[in-house]
Design an enzyme around this catalytic site. Structure first.
Site, PDB file in Angstrom:
ATOM      1  N   GLY A 243       0.846  -1.198   0.000  1.00  0.00           N
ATOM      2  CA  GLY A 243       0.000   0.000   0.000  1.00  0.00           C
ATOM      3  C   GLY A 243       0.878   1.243   0.000  1.00  0.00           C
TER       4      GLY A 243
ATOM      5  N   ARG B  27       1.187  -5.244  -5.038  1.00  0.00           N
ATOM      6  CA  ARG B  27       1.374  -6.394  -4.149  1.00  0.00           C
ATOM      7  C   ARG B  27       1.542  -7.587  -5.075  1.00  0.00           C
ATOM      8  NH1 ARG B  27      -2.769  -3.442  -0.983  1.00  0.00           N
ATOM      9  NH2 ARG B  27      -1.794  -2.870   0.992  1.00  0.00           N
TER      10      ARG B  27
ATOM     11  N   ASP C  40       5.451  -4.569   6.131  1.00  0.00           N
ATOM     12  CA  ASP C  40       5.865  -5.927   6.483  1.00  0.00           C
ATOM     13  C   ASP C  40       5.950  -6.873   5.284  1.00  0.00           C
ATOM     14  OD1 ASP C  40       6.429  -5.931   9.111  1.00  0.00           O
ATOM     15  OD2 ASP C  40       4.494  -6.695   9.800  1.00  0.00           O
TER      16      ASP C  40
ATOM     17  N   THR D 216       4.419   2.849   5.724  1.00  0.00           N
ATOM     18  CA  THR D 216       3.008   2.467   5.636  1.00  0.00           C
ATOM     19  C   THR D 216       2.205   3.382   6.558  1.00  0.00           C
ATOM     20  OG1 THR D 216       1.383   0.825   6.393  1.00  0.00           O
ATOM     21  CG2 THR D 216       3.597   0.555   7.246  1.00  0.00           C
TER      22      THR D 216
ATOM     23  N   ASP E 158      -0.139   2.546   8.292  1.00  0.00           N
ATOM     24  CA  ASP E 158      -0.652   1.785   9.446  1.00  0.00           C
ATOM     25  C   ASP E 158       0.234   1.903  10.695  1.00  0.00           C
ATOM     26  OD1 ASP E 158      -2.712   0.953   7.865  1.00  0.00           O
ATOM     27  OD2 ASP E 158      -1.900  -1.045   7.486  1.00  0.00           O
TER      28      ASP E 158
END
Ligand code: F6P
Length: 332
Positions: free
Chosen positions: A15, A76, A107, A129, A131
């Site tokens: 992402g 991805r 990751d 990221t 996140d």
């Protein structure tokens, strides 16, 4: 500094996150500094499989420090998860004379890097990221921008929720990670925050918090839900409606959080990490990931980094309650 490294590749994968471009630029500029070629690998690990490789020139990275997205594109890669895919990627490294790779992503990107390193290609990972869920580092590039985007949106939502005395259920990104939701929830003074890492007792964590807010005189409520908590915001809104008879409005912030011009924090962190990654390769380091610890950059073995676990927040729930008031966070 004398080095046997002549040429390194850089890619962005997974992402995307604001600050990826700043990291690519920093990698390029560090390469110039060390007198080595910087090859852009396009479309993540797919680009290595399909030989989508181009030497970056100064103009390729000019005026991108302020741009969201990634000029190298991202993907991805399913094929890279296969032996066959990785063999093709290794063949590309040989063909182009790639002495090392800087892999920018989360990751999943690091797992890909680990697989490639088994073929003898040195890799250095840069955590990037929205996140902020990479265990080995205190910070991942992109998080600050995404959090500020979400906060700006939720502040606007609050204006209209307040006028109409409504309940807002707003979903922020994070399929498996609640860090963004929790951070944003604290920053907007949410009535409740729901994250995927915690077991949710709906009555205790949402219903009673709305009731407590009402008893405190509030007539509008802001519920922040991470994408991966319960079944998302619509499910939460439905349950609030059924239990309390309110008529909540749902807002999914979605991919808007992944775009936009990176904040100063993301630009500067990306710049520092990009330089650090190239310097590490030049110094002969291999199979490490860059991490931020107490303000300093360090590097950690990639296997060790992937095995680390991250707590949602380095504070116990009592302290969180004391900091945020009684109505913010769901953890007991
Ligand atoms: O990992 C970053 C992230 O934005 C997550 O927060 C989210 O769950 C996921 O990516 C969305 O992925 P996609 O862009 O493939 O829908």
């Amino acid at each position: 500094m004398s080095t046997s490294v002549k040429r390194i590749g850089v890619l962005t994968s997974g992402g995307d996150a604001p600050g990826m471009n700043a990291a690519v630029r920093a990698v390029y500029r560090a390469c110039v500094n060390f007198g080595i070629d910087c090859l852009g690998i396009y479309r993540g690990w797919n680009g290595l499989i399909n030989s989508e490789v181009k030497r970056l020139e100064r103009n390729d990275v000019a005026h991108i420090i302020n741009r969201g997205g990634t000029i190298l594109y991202s993907a991805r890669s399913k094929e890279f998860m296969t032996d066959e895919g990785r063999k093709k990627a290794y063949a590309t490294c040989k063909l182009f004379g790639i002495d090392g790779i800087v892999a920018i992503g989360g990751d999943g990107t690091f797992r890909g890097a680990l697989e490639l390193s088994k073929y003898g290609i040195p890799v250095i990972g840069i955590p990037c990221t929205i996140d902020n869920d990479i265990s080995s580092t205190g910070y991942t590039i992109g998080f600050d921008t995404a959090a500020n985007t979400a906060i700006e949106c939720i502040d606007k939502l609050r204006d209209t929720m307040q006028s109409h005395e409504r309940c807002s259920v707003v979903e922020v990104m994070g399929r498996n990670a609640g860090y963004l939701a929790m951070y944003v929830g604290i920053a907007v003074g949410a009535t409740a925050v729901l994250v995927p890492e915690e077991t949710i007792d709906f009555d205790r964590d949402v219903i009673e918090k709305i009731r407590a807010a009402r008893l405190n005189g509030f007539t509008h409520y802001m519920i922040v839900v991470a994408e991966g908590a319960m079944n998302g915001a619509y499910d939460v809104a439905e349950k609030i409606k059924d239990t309390l008879g309110l008529d909540p409005r749902v807002t999914i912030l979605g991919h808007i959080q992944r775009g936009g011009s990176p904040t100063a924090r993301d630009r500067v962190t990306a710049t520092r990490m990009g330089y650090y990654a190239v310097k590490s390769l030049v110094e002969g380091k291999a199979n490490r990931v860059v991490a931020l610890k107490s303000g300093d950059l360090i590097d950690i073995d990639i296997i060790e980094a992937l095995n680390m676990t991250k707590t949602l927040y380095p504070l116990d729930s009592e302290t969180l309650r004391a900091m945020t008031g009684t109505n913010t966070y769901s953890r007991n």
